[in-house]
Design an enzyme around this catalytic site. Sequence first.
Site, mmCIF file in Angstrom:
data_model
loop_
_atom_site.group_PDB
_atom_site.id
_atom_site.type_symbol
_atom_site.label_atom_id
_atom_site.label_comp_id
_atom_site.label_asym_id
_atom_site.label_seq_id
_atom_site.Cartn_x
_atom_site.Cartn_y
_atom_site.Cartn_z
ATOM 1 N N GLY A 31 0.777 -1.301 0.007
ATOM 2 C CA GLY A 31 -0.104 0.098 0.038
ATOM 3 C C GLY A 31 0.945 1.184 -0.240
ATOM 4 O O GLY A 31 2.019 1.157 0.295
ATOM 5 N N CYS A 32 0.374 2.496 -0.256
ATOM 6 C CA CYS A 32 0.915 3.772 -0.470
ATOM 7 C C CYS A 32 1.442 4.130 0.941
ATOM 8 O O CYS A 32 2.734 4.226 1.027
ATOM 9 C CB CYS A 32 0.223 4.628 -1.135
ATOM 10 N N PHE A 33 0.616 4.199 1.773
ATOM 11 C CA PHE A 33 0.917 4.715 3.269
ATOM 12 C C PHE A 33 1.870 3.599 3.793
ATOM 13 O O PHE A 33 2.825 4.268 4.429
ATOM 14 C CB PHE A 33 -0.394 4.658 4.170
#
Length: 333
Positions: A142-144
């Site tokens: 995921g990006c976070f």
Amino acid sequence: MIEKIVNNKIKAGIIGGAGYTGGEMLRILVNHPNVEIAFVNSTSNAGNLISDVHTDLFGETDLKFVSDVPQDIDVLFLCVGHGDAKKFLAANSVNENIKIIDLSQDFRLTANGKFESRDFIYGLPELNRDKIKSAQNIANPGCFATCIQLGLLPLAAKGLIKSEVHINATTGSTGAGQSLAATSHFSWRNNNLSIYKAFEHQHLNEIGESLLQLQPSLSDSLSFIPQRGAFTRGILAAMYLESELTLEEAQNLYQDYYSTHPFTHVSGKNIDLKQVVNTNKALVHLEKHGNKLFIISIIDNLLKGASGQAVQNMNLIFGLEETAGLKLKAANF
């Protein structure tokens, strides 16, 4: 075993090509020296020119979206929403020799990392590069999760996370995807700032698994406050924890950890999002305030946080230069 591509190009297919991550995947692959885009699937846009949806690709490709899933490919990118990757694989037979790189969250956690006969490896190169090289299927992070992990991995690798980690991270509006919601409209998002999913964001689980992989004794909590920013792309994560390291010791630790990783860099100066937007880079900056180690980590959520990292993983699987097709300069103005 790494599959070395020398003369023949990798044939790539994309599922969900009309969204943000699909568009960024196309923008990278259309100029990748070792890739041929075999097809781009979008059930809602089948028959339409890709450049009519992704207008930034006008003049770059004459490909049209298709509704079927041809099997004469080497790698399949699943640029679909969360929960939709499993649905796609359940509804479509994909040849076992086709490598799958999934950008959803469906297979990221160890408990969910298998689908029928396919095992998925967590695709954070700065954590699992050797495993990725021999993988058949990748669960793209995921990006976070990517941004936060890159700020903490060097500490975990030395068993040095010994207190609660406080994290505040702000993401651009593209992190929410193309589907409209009240919080993604320009009139709401512009000149605004808000917090969501405080202390319970879904990316905490994958971050926790990665840190435990490096520091099995980890027992301290991660307190994560995500924010919606009034900009389109990028993530800035600001983190702090108690640490006995001096600033020089911390900087040396981080520089040593990332010395062989081409996209993650440790900056001695304060950093800002314009340094990474439109690139696959991650920048990390460290400060020491009393007994607190303060860490800033930044990425482009659509590239290092999604499509760029997926291509990085593809490069590793097929024995290409890790940076192939990803030498992108930030737009600083």
